[in-house]
Motif scaffolding. Structure first.
Motif, PDB file in Angstrom:
ATOM      1  N   LEU A  54     -42.451   9.962  28.768  1.00 19.65           N
ATOM      2  CA  LEU A  54     -41.545   9.198  29.629  1.00 19.65           C
ATOM      3  C   LEU A  54     -40.223   9.932  29.846  1.00 19.65           C
ATOM      4  O   LEU A  54     -39.460   9.607  30.749  1.00 19.65           O
ATOM      5  CB  LEU A  54     -41.229   7.829  28.987  1.00 19.65           C
ATOM      6  CG  LEU A  54     -42.426   6.920  28.759  1.00 19.65           C
ATOM      7  CD1 LEU A  54     -42.047   5.741  27.872  1.00 19.65           C
ATOM      8  CD2 LEU A  54     -42.949   6.426  30.107  1.00 19.65           C
ATOM      9  N   THR A  95     -37.666   8.969  19.312  1.00 21.35           N
ATOM     10  CA  THR A  95     -37.960  10.398  19.415  1.00 21.35           C
ATOM     11  C   THR A  95     -37.243  11.165  18.313  1.00 21.35           C
ATOM     12  O   THR A  95     -37.842  11.999  17.614  1.00 21.35           O
ATOM     13  CB  THR A  95     -37.505  10.911  20.802  1.00 21.35           C
ATOM     14  OG1 THR A  95     -38.072  10.068  21.799  1.00 21.35           O
ATOM     15  CG2 THR A  95     -37.932  12.335  21.026  1.00 21.35           C
ATOM     16  N   LYS A 112     -37.111  13.698  12.821  1.00 27.35           N
ATOM     17  CA  LYS A 112     -36.615  13.576  11.440  1.00 27.35           C
ATOM     18  C   LYS A 112     -37.780  13.512  10.446  1.00 27.35           C
ATOM     19  O   LYS A 112     -37.701  14.078   9.343  1.00 27.35           O
ATOM     20  CB  LYS A 112     -35.758  12.316  11.307  1.00 27.35           C
ATOM     21  CG  LYS A 112     -34.372  12.454  11.922  1.00 27.35           C
ATOM     22  CD  LYS A 112     -33.633  11.128  11.814  1.00 27.35           C
ATOM     23  CE  LYS A 112     -32.133  11.314  11.961  1.00 27.35           C
ATOM     24  NZ  LYS A 112     -31.395  10.044  11.776  1.00 27.35           N
ATOM     25  N   THR A 166     -30.151   7.693  24.456  1.00 22.98           N
ATOM     26  CA  THR A 166     -29.802   6.268  24.336  1.00 22.98           C
ATOM     27  C   THR A 166     -28.565   6.193  23.438  1.00 22.98           C
ATOM     28  O   THR A 166     -28.019   7.225  23.041  1.00 22.98           O
ATOM     29  CB  THR A 166     -30.930   5.421  23.701  1.00 22.98           C
ATOM     30  OG1 THR A 166     -31.049   5.760  22.315  1.00 22.98           O
ATOM     31  CG2 THR A 166     -32.269   5.607  24.394  1.00 22.98           C
ATOM     32  N   LEU A 184     -28.013  12.573  31.523  1.00 24.13           N
ATOM     33  CA  LEU A 184     -29.370  12.276  31.039  1.00 24.13           C
ATOM     34  C   LEU A 184     -29.542  10.782  30.748  1.00 24.13           C
ATOM     35  O   LEU A 184     -30.647  10.331  30.481  1.00 24.13           O
ATOM     36  CB  LEU A 184     -29.693  13.083  29.778  1.00 24.13           C
ATOM     37  CG  LEU A 184     -29.638  14.596  29.894  1.00 24.13           C
ATOM     38  CD1 LEU A 184     -30.089  15.242  28.587  1.00 24.13           C
ATOM     39  CD2 LEU A 184     -30.513  15.095  31.044  1.00 24.13           C
ATOM     40  N   LEU A 235     -31.395   5.445  32.059  1.00 23.53           N
ATOM     41  CA  LEU A 235     -31.651   4.389  31.062  1.00 23.53           C
ATOM     42  C   LEU A 235     -31.403   3.039  31.741  1.00 23.53           C
ATOM     43  O   LEU A 235     -30.292   2.775  32.211  1.00 23.53           O
ATOM     44  CB  LEU A 235     -30.710   4.570  29.868  1.00 23.53           C
ATOM     45  CG  LEU A 235     -30.981   3.709  28.633  1.00 23.53           C
ATOM     46  CD1 LEU A 235     -32.328   4.045  28.005  1.00 23.53           C
ATOM     47  CD2 LEU A 235     -29.872   3.892  27.593  1.00 23.53           C
ATOM     48  N   LEU A 290     -31.595  -2.068  28.962  1.00 23.81           N
ATOM     49  CA  LEU A 290     -31.760  -1.276  27.740  1.00 23.81           C
ATOM     50  C   LEU A 290     -30.443  -0.595  27.354  1.00 23.81           C
ATOM     51  O   LEU A 290     -30.123  -0.455  26.165  1.00 23.81           O
ATOM     52  CB  LEU A 290     -32.858  -0.236  27.972  1.00 23.81           C
ATOM     53  CG  LEU A 290     -33.500   0.392  26.751  1.00 23.81           C
ATOM     54  CD1 LEU A 290     -33.942  -0.660  25.744  1.00 23.81           C
ATOM     55  CD2 LEU A 290     -34.687   1.249  27.166  1.00 23.81           C
TER      56      LEU A 290
HETATM   57  P1  NAD Z   1     -36.375   4.175  21.899  1.00 21.40           P
HETATM   58  O1  NAD Z   1     -36.089   5.557  21.479  1.00 21.40           O
HETATM   59  O2  NAD Z   1     -37.637   3.552  21.443  1.00 21.40           O
HETATM   60  O3  NAD Z   1     -36.285   4.131  23.481  1.00 21.40           O
HETATM   61  C1  NAD Z   1     -36.511   2.899  24.163  1.00 21.40           C
HETATM   62  C2  NAD Z   1     -37.132   3.174  25.537  1.00 21.40           C
HETATM   63  O4  NAD Z   1     -36.189   3.839  26.345  1.00 21.40           O
HETATM   64  C3  NAD Z   1     -38.347   4.078  25.478  1.00 21.40           C
HETATM   65  O5  NAD Z   1     -39.323   3.573  26.357  1.00 21.40           O
HETATM   66  C4  NAD Z   1     -37.818   5.404  25.988  1.00 21.40           C
HETATM   67  O6  NAD Z   1     -38.827   6.165  26.607  1.00 21.40           O
HETATM   68  C5  NAD Z   1     -36.773   4.956  26.968  1.00 21.40           C
HETATM   69  N1  NAD Z   1     -35.682   5.893  27.219  1.00 21.40           N
HETATM   70  C6  NAD Z   1     -34.942   6.569  26.301  1.00 21.40           C
HETATM   71  N2  NAD Z   1     -33.986   7.277  26.926  1.00 21.40           N
HETATM   72  C7  NAD Z   1     -34.122   7.043  28.242  1.00 21.40           C
HETATM   73  C8  NAD Z   1     -33.392   7.464  29.389  1.00 21.40           C
HETATM   74  N3  NAD Z   1     -32.312   8.235  29.301  1.00 21.40           N
HETATM   75  N4  NAD Z   1     -33.816   7.032  30.600  1.00 21.40           N
HETATM   76  C9  NAD Z   1     -34.874   6.188  30.712  1.00 21.40           C
HETATM   77  N5  NAD Z   1     -35.574   5.730  29.659  1.00 21.40           N
HETATM   78  C10 NAD Z   1     -35.201   6.168  28.447  1.00 21.40           C
HETATM   79  O7  NAD Z   1     -35.203   3.162  21.500  1.00 21.40           O
HETATM   80  P2  NAD Z   1     -33.854   3.362  20.697  1.00 21.40           P
HETATM   81  O8  NAD Z   1     -33.230   2.033  20.676  1.00 21.40           O
HETATM   82  O9  NAD Z   1     -33.100   4.521  21.217  1.00 21.40           O
HETATM   83  O10 NAD Z   1     -34.324   3.769  19.236  1.00 21.40           O
HETATM   84  C11 NAD Z   1     -34.964   2.832  18.401  1.00 21.40           C
HETATM   85  C12 NAD Z   1     -35.547   3.522  17.175  1.00 21.40           C
HETATM   86  O11 NAD Z   1     -34.565   4.357  16.574  1.00 21.40           O
HETATM   87  C13 NAD Z   1     -35.994   2.543  16.103  1.00 21.40           C
HETATM   88  O12 NAD Z   1     -37.187   2.978  15.528  1.00 21.40           O
HETATM   89  C14 NAD Z   1     -34.867   2.602  15.102  1.00 21.40           C
HETATM   90  O13 NAD Z   1     -35.271   2.235  13.818  1.00 21.40           O
HETATM   91  C15 NAD Z   1     -34.433   4.024  15.203  1.00 21.40           C
HETATM   92  N6  NAD Z   1     -33.026   4.236  14.826  1.00 21.40           N
HETATM   93  C16 NAD Z   1     -32.780   5.019  13.735  1.00 21.40           C
HETATM   94  C17 NAD Z   1     -31.481   5.247  13.331  1.00 21.40           C
HETATM   95  C18 NAD Z   1     -31.223   6.143  12.170  1.00 21.40           C
HETATM   96  O14 NAD Z   1     -30.076   6.374  11.804  1.00 21.40           O
HETATM   97  N7  NAD Z   1     -32.243   6.671  11.552  1.00 21.40           N
HETATM   98  C19 NAD Z   1     -30.404   4.686  14.049  1.00 21.40           C
HETATM   99  C20 NAD Z   1     -30.693   3.900  15.160  1.00 21.40           C
HETATM  100  C21 NAD Z   1     -32.018   3.698  15.546  1.00 21.40           C
END
Ligand code: NAD
Length: 358
Positions: free
Chosen positions: A44, A97, A102, A118, A155, A159, A163
Motif C-alpha cells: 500500500l 511497518t 524492529k 504516520t 509522504l 494519509l 487516520l
Molecule cells: P499502520 O502502520 O498500521 O498504518 C495504518 C494504515 O495506514 C495502513 O493501512 C497503512 O498502509 C496506511 N498508511 C500509512 N502511511 C500512509 C500514508 N502516508 N498514506 C496513506 N496510507 C498510509 O498504523 P500506525 O497507527 O502507524 O501504527 C500502528 C502500529 O504501530 C501498532 O501495531 C502499534 O502497536 C505500533 N506502534 C508501536 C510503537 C512503538 O514504540 N513500538 C509506537 C506506536 C505504534
C-alpha cells in the motif's frame, strides 16, 4: 517533582525536510556504508517507497506488514534478512511497518533507517511489539531503535484525514501518558508538552486541508517529540490499556488510543496537578481535559470503543488482563472497579467527566 531524576536520551539521527526524502535516505545509506538494503514496506506504500528510495538500490523487499507484528511474519522476514546478508533495513510506512523492521533488528542486530508516514512515532522509540495468537508482547531494546529517521511531510499527504486525526491522537496519547509514566521527568514533560502543542496546532490544519504543508510538518514534528518523551518516560496507564485492547481484541491501534485517552486523562488529572497544568497550557485551555475535549470536538474524533468493534462482553476479561499491568507510578491508585468503570465509559463513548481530587 523535585529536580532529582535520571534521564536517558536515545541517540539517533533525524532528517526533517519536505520533499527531501530521497536525498536524505541516500545520504544515510552512504553514511552507513550499506551495500545490501532490505526494504520493509507494505504494497500500500508503493508511492512513498518510489519517492523515498529513488536514489538507492534495494536488494530485497519484504511487504508482509500487518498490525501488531504477528510472530510468523517476523520469523519469515528475519530468515530472509539473514539468508541475504542484509546490512541495512529501510522501513517506509506507519507503525506496523516500522514494527516489522524492529522485529527483524531484534534478533539480527541489523540497523534500521525509518521513513515514517504516520504519527505513530515507533521510529523514535526502542520499543518492540510482537503478537502470538491473541497476546501481544512488548519490550524495549536499543537494538530496535532506528539509527536514523527520515521525515518528509509530502509522504504524509496521502494519509487519509480520519487516520491522520486518530494517528495524531495516538501521538498526543504518547505525550499525555509520558507525564505520569514510570520514568516521567521534567525533560520528558517539556518535550511532551511541545509535542502536544505542535499536534494540536497541526491536526486542525490537516482537517481543513490534507495537503497543508505546515499542518503536516507540525504533526510530524509533534509526533516525533511525543514519541521521544514516551520512549524516555515509559508506558503509563493509558498505553497498558490500549496495548491489551489492540493485541488481544485486534482493535485498530490509533483509533483505540483516540477513544481511550480522555478517560485516562479525566481519571488521572485531578491527582496530577503539574501534569494537568502542562497539558492545559499546551492546549491553551484551563484544564487538560477541557483542552483535549475541545480539540476532539474540533477534530470530530470518533467517540467509543463500541464503534471500533469492541464487544462489551469482553470488558471484564480485558480488565483482568490490564489490572496487574497498571504502573505503580500512576498518580492515582486504580482499583478493579475504577478500571471497569473507565472501560465501560470508553466503550460507550460517554463524555468523560473530571473527578474531584481526594
Ligand atoms: P499502520 O502502520 O498500521 O498504518 C495504518 C494504515 O495506514 C495502513 O493501512 C497503512 O498502509 C496506511 N498508511 C500509512 N502511511 C500512509 C500514508 N502516508 N498514506 C496513506 N496510507 C498510509 O498504523 P500506525 O497507527 O502507524 O501504527 C500502528 C502500529 O504501530 C501498532 O501495531 C502499534 O502497536 C505500533 N506502534 C508501536 C510503537 C512503538 O514504540 N513500538 C509506537 C506506536 C505504534
Amino acid at each position: 517533582m523535585g529536580l532529582n531524576f535520571t534521564h536517558e536520551t536515545l541517540g539517533q539521527r533525524l532528517y526533517f525536510g519536505s520533499g527531501k526524502a530521497a536525498t536524505n535516505v541516500a545520504e544515510e545509506v552512504a553514511r552507513q556504508g550499506a551495500s545490501k538494503v532490505m526494504l520493509v514496506a507494505s504494497s500500500l506504500e508503493s508511492e512513498s517507497v518510489r519517492i523515498a528510495t529513488s536514489l538507492i538500490s534495494i536488494a530485497l523487499t519484504c511487504d508482509n506488514v500487518a498490525q501488531h507484528v504477528p510472530i510468523e511474519n517476523a520469523q519469515a522476514a528475519r530468515k530472509a534478512a539473514t539468508d541475504n546478508d542484509i546490512d541495512l533495513l529501510i522501513s517506509v510506512g506507519g507503525g506496523s511497518t516500522t514494527g516489522l523492521a524492529k522485529a527483524i533488528a531484534l534478533t539480527t542486530g541489523t540497523p534500521i533507517l525509518a521513513v515514517a508516514t504516520t504519527y505513530a512515532g515507533s521510529e523514535a522509540t526502542n520499543v518492540w511489539g510482537l503478537t502470538q495468537g491473541t497476546r501481544k508482547t512488548t519490550g524495549s531494546n536499543n537494538k530496535v531503535l532506528p539509527v536514523a529517521i527520515v521525515y518528509d511531510a509530502q509522504l504524509t499527504y496521502s494519509l487519509p484525514v480520519e487516520l491522520s486525526i486518530s494517528s495524531g491522537m495516538n501521538a498526543i496519547a504518547h505525550s499525555i501518558d509520558s507525564m505520569w509514566a514510570p520514568r516521567a521527568d521534567p525533560i520528558n514533560q517539556v518535550l511532551a508538552a511541545e509535542g502536544i502543542r505542535a499536534l494540536a496546532s497541526g491536526l486542525p490544519m490537516i482537517l481543513k486541508n490534507p495537503l497543508s504543508k505546515k499542518g503536516r510538518e507540525e504533526a510530524l514534528y509533534g509526533a516525533y517529540l511525543s514519541a521521544v518523551s514516551f520512549a524516555s518516560a515509559g508506558s503509563g496507564m493509558h498505553h497498558k490499556i490500549c496495548h491489551v485492547l489492540g493485541g488481544t481484541y485486534r482493535l485498530p491501534h490509533a483509533q483505540t488510543h483516540a477513544a481511550v485517552l480522555p478517560y485516562v486523562l479525566a481519571f488521572n488529572a485531578p491527582f496530577a496537578s503539574e501534569a494537568n497544568q502542562r497539558i492545559a497550557y499546551a492546549l491553551g485551555a484551563s484544564s487538560g481535559l477541557e483542552g483535549l475535549n475541545l480539540l476532539r470536538a474540533v477534530l470530530d474524533v470518533p467517540a467509543g470503543l463500541k464503534d471500533l468493534g469492541f464487544d462489551e462482553s469482553n470488558i471484564e476479561e480485558a480488565c483482568e488482563i490490564i489490572f496487574p499491568l497498571i504502573p505503580e507510578s500512576n498518580p492515582r491508585r486504580v482499583s478493579r472497579e475504577d478500571l471497569l468503570q473507565l472501560l465501560h465509559a470508553a466503550w460507550a463513548g460517554e463524555p468523560p467527566a473530571s473527578n474531584d481530587e481526594r
